[in-house]
Scaffold this active site. Sequence first.
Site: not given
Length: 502
Positions: A17, A78, A177, A199
């Site tokens: 992850d 990210k 994810e 999420d």
Amino acid sequence: MMFVNVHKNKKLILGIDLGTTYSLAAVVEKDRVILLSDSKKRYLLPSIVNFNKNKISVGWSAQSKEVQDPLNTISSVKRFIGRSFQFIKRNFPILPYKIIQNESGGVYFYTDAGYISPVDVFSHILNKLKKRAYFYSNQKIDAAIITVPAYFNNNQRLETKKAAFLSNINLVRLLNEPTAAALAYGLETGKHGVVVVYDLGGGTFDISILKLNKGVFEVLATGGDSHLGGDDFDFDLSKYIHEKLIECNSKDYYFSQSLLLEIAKKTKIKLTKNKKVEVNFLNWKGHITRDEFNLIIENKVKRTLSICSKLMKEIDLNITNVEEVILVGGSTRIPLIHEQVSMFFKKNPLTSIDPEKVVAIGAALHANMLFGKQSKNKTLLLDVIPISLGIEVMGGFMEKIILRNTLIPISKTKEFTTFKDGQTTILIHILQGEKELVKDCVSLSRFVLKNISSKKAGIVRILVTFEIDTDGLISIKASEKLSNREKKIQIDQFDFFKKNTS
């Protein structure tokens, strides 16, 4: 950390992850998921890298330098992966470190160690996770599955793959994810029916709707915002605190900004359990209440629920047909988010698996599904493409060839023609997005099909075929019916920066 004896013929496949705030890695050993930790038994690895001239620090050691050395300490990378310089300047006008535009319109971080790209930062984080795997098993990893936000576009996915390549990781799949989280709950707890995965991480928001039934995990639809997350809450809270300051004596802008963000992060975390938190910043002391924080983030939380509502309408899904709601990402620990999601879906969300660990767990389980020998967890995963794909047509419009939320892998062909007499070349401009105008979509690639038959406009037939693999990555083939001229490309170039700021 417990060591295990790994047989020489046993493959070590990581589930990774790669998060905005924290990254994790996990493996499956004897049907049990094991989260890999460091020597201090910490599972989470801060996604932070410090680029000192003589030494590069990653994770916890880098986190301690965010305030002392903000110019050389890169966090939340990210959010910048696969983005243009103009996009970053527009959406993140205040950063604790310096960025410059590279030769192709992308971004470099200006550090004491030189110009560093977002891909470089990602690769250092991945290398740190690789070391944890070696520490665990005393062998090099054979391959890995890396998770990405469901709403990542093709360019963001490609740069993630590039980071894996630079880290010498054999990447077997990019896994969305929310899908990983659903796998974790579906395989570990035996959940079935229609499941919604909400999420909300440090930098991105995803909503995925899946149908779980007898070993089949079918993604019905996915949506989101790839620059909405906990970092935005931190930034808004830091602005609120700054507005409450009477006077700030520090002349070091970068120090003050990084310190203020650090205080905002800590305050946010404390407000998860406390209704009132004392805040000290330079020469100011005050309090922030949970009610104040809720007002600060309220509109962004509503944005996430608006995305949920639109997606459910898109696939004609009624809330009463949702069996379970899974919360994923550290930001879902915020009480307001738990409360609002519960009210919206009219049920209490699942949090029995740690929201910060569930994605890595799901990635490891999927790796075990692909490479493990046991039969009880053999499942079929059916995923979708998150953003529509098409090409530019006359008038500056985008014509969609594959619509968002279409099952992948897929191949689809559409026929086009020339627009003027005697035309012997045709420019194919590949786009990704939901808007009608080219300027509002992401440009993925441009290429030219040459030496096509010289005919009157409208006679020559050009076939454009899109192929999308299980990672959501795209290949294009353009061919002419009459001459059999054709050209194939794998979209792996980043020229989208030149003409696009999305």
